[in-house]
Write a protein that holds these residues in place. Structure first.
Motif, PDB file in Angstrom:
ATOM      1  N   GLU A 138      60.256  55.230  27.123  1.00 27.55           N
ATOM      2  CA  GLU A 138      61.353  55.923  28.014  1.00 27.55           C
ATOM      3  C   GLU A 138      62.182  54.555  28.480  1.00 27.55           C
ATOM      4  OE1 GLU A 138      62.655  58.744  29.024  1.00 27.55           O
ATOM      5  OE2 GLU A 138      61.535  59.486  30.637  1.00 27.55           O
ATOM      6  N   LEU A 139      61.426  53.644  29.077  1.00 28.60           N
ATOM      7  CA  LEU A 139      62.060  52.441  29.268  1.00 28.60           C
ATOM      8  C   LEU A 139      63.128  51.833  28.402  1.00 28.60           C
ATOM      9  CD1 LEU A 139      59.306  50.528  31.428  1.00 28.60           C
ATOM     10  CD2 LEU A 139      61.076  51.829  32.495  1.00 28.60           C
ATOM     11  N   ARG A 140      62.526  51.867  27.169  1.00 29.62           N
ATOM     12  CA  ARG A 140      63.328  51.338  25.932  1.00 29.62           C
ATOM     13  C   ARG A 140      64.665  52.369  25.829  1.00 29.62           C
ATOM     14  NH1 ARG A 140      63.055  48.331  20.978  1.00 29.62           N
ATOM     15  NH2 ARG A 140      64.205  49.180  19.481  1.00 29.62           N
ATOM     16  N   GLU A 193      66.119  49.650  29.960  1.00 34.91           N
ATOM     17  CA  GLU A 193      65.626  49.024  31.149  1.00 34.91           C
ATOM     18  C   GLU A 193      64.477  48.106  30.764  1.00 34.91           C
ATOM     19  OE1 GLU A 193      66.659  49.313  34.698  1.00 34.91           O
ATOM     20  OE2 GLU A 193      68.606  50.099  33.765  1.00 34.91           O
ATOM     21  N   THR A 194      64.264  47.784  29.441  1.00 29.01           N
ATOM     22  CA  THR A 194      63.270  46.776  29.247  1.00 29.01           C
ATOM     23  C   THR A 194      63.305  45.418  29.637  1.00 29.01           C
ATOM     24  OG1 THR A 194      63.973  46.694  27.143  1.00 29.01           O
ATOM     25  CG2 THR A 194      62.293  48.333  27.300  1.00 29.01           C
ATOM     26  N   LEU A 223      57.613  50.490  39.058  1.00 32.23           N
ATOM     27  CA  LEU A 223      56.645  50.144  37.889  1.00 32.23           C
ATOM     28  C   LEU A 223      55.465  49.007  38.480  1.00 32.23           C
ATOM     29  CD1 LEU A 223      59.272  49.286  35.259  1.00 32.23           C
ATOM     30  CD2 LEU A 223      58.098  51.265  35.542  1.00 32.23           C
TER      31      LEU A 223
END
Length: 306
Positions: free
Chosen positions: A224-226, A230-231, A161
């Protein structure tokens, strides 16, 4: 050092379970890669632990041909695995992994509930980057292995990221005049080998892959991360939600700096692979200093002649 809010990590994993299959591509892909790496190890592992199992992607990747897993289901696993134990920090994820034939439980990677010398194999798929005391967790993993047991893990690395991190940093400087942690820190590959050695693993090996995924825009990436659970869960994060202005500024910068000709944005995921063995007298051992029979100067001269 306490970097992450582990209770928040658990809650976000619990929240992600319901729709995780819509966002689990990275976990599924890395599970397959870990399973392929285990094929290079020429020995069976009767009792194995899947540490940080999420929805059981690794159990599915390790399933023997035919799809059924576990003796009670009439099938089995690859690599001579007779019994697989799967655990996750999230009780809801542990329940979601139950149907893959493993024995499942909720357990914290920082406080493993297993007796010393329990497992022939410990595998972990994209979970250890949320551990506060990674050296301590690695020590516990090594202790949970039988002598000559094998550890193989994948975790997100420092280049993950990198684009989003830059855009959020610059946007927050512009909007708020200061910055706060918006993306979780990840381990660097140069440190990973030393961590394995400090934890007492023999024959440690570390390497990495870089995966690039594209999204329609930064908001699609954030969703997507949520969905992955993985947030950001850094303790030092700002406790108030990001403002609309900050998010739109970051999304605009992402598009300006990184958008491809078709308008989609690239996202980097760096995956570190860690491998090591629980020490055993049968393993290769380095020679004692001073025990060499050929002087270094002669060896270098010999190499130069050829």
């Amino acid at each position: 050092m306490t970097v992450f809010d582990r209770a928040l990590v658990r809650r976000r994993r619990d929240r992600a379970v319901a729709e995780f299959s819509d966002h689990s591509f990275l976990f599924d892909e890395i599970a397959e890669r870990l399973a392929d790496r285990l094929e290079d190890v020429i020995r069976p592992f009767p009792l194995a632990l899947d540490l940080g199992c999420h929805d059981g992607a690794l159990a599915r990747a390790l399933a023997a041909p035919g799809g059924a897993v576990g003796r009670e289901f009439g099938g089995g696993w690859r690599k001579g695995i007779e019994h697989l134990v799967a655990c996750d920090l999230s009780p809801d994820f542990a329940r979601a992994a139950f149907g893959n034939g493993a024995t499942v439980l909720a357990a914290d990677e920082e406080f493993l509930p297993f007796a010393p010398g329990s497992f022939d194999l410990v595998v972990s798929n994209l979970s250890l980057h949320w551990v506060n005391d990674l050296p301590g967790a690695l020590v516990q993993i090594r202790q949970a292995l039988k002598p000559d047991g094998f550890f193989c893990a994948a975790m997100l690395g420092g280049d993950t990221l990198v684009e989003l991190r830059r855009c959020l940093y610059e946007a927050e400087m512009e909007v708020a005049g200061g910055v706060s942690p918006r993306v979780s820190p990840f381990a660097e590959i140069k440190d990973a080998g030393g961590l394995l050695q400090r934890a007492g693993f023999a024959l440690p090996v570390v390497d990495s892959d870089t995966l690039t995924v594209t999204y329609s825009d930064a908001f699609a990436l954030m969703r997507e991360l949520r969905g992955m659970g993985e947030t950001n869960a850094v303790l030092a994060r700002r406790k108030v939600p990001a403002t609309r202005r900050l998010l739109f500024e970051a999304a605009q910068r992402y598009a300006q700096l990184y958008a491809e000709p078709d308008g989609r944005i690239p996202v980097t995921f760096q995956v570190l692979y860690l491998a090591g063995w629980s020490p055993h007298e049968s393993q290769q051992q380095p020679l004692k200093p001073g025990s060499g029979q050929v002087p270094l100067g002669d060896a270098l001269k010999g190499g130069a002649r050829h």
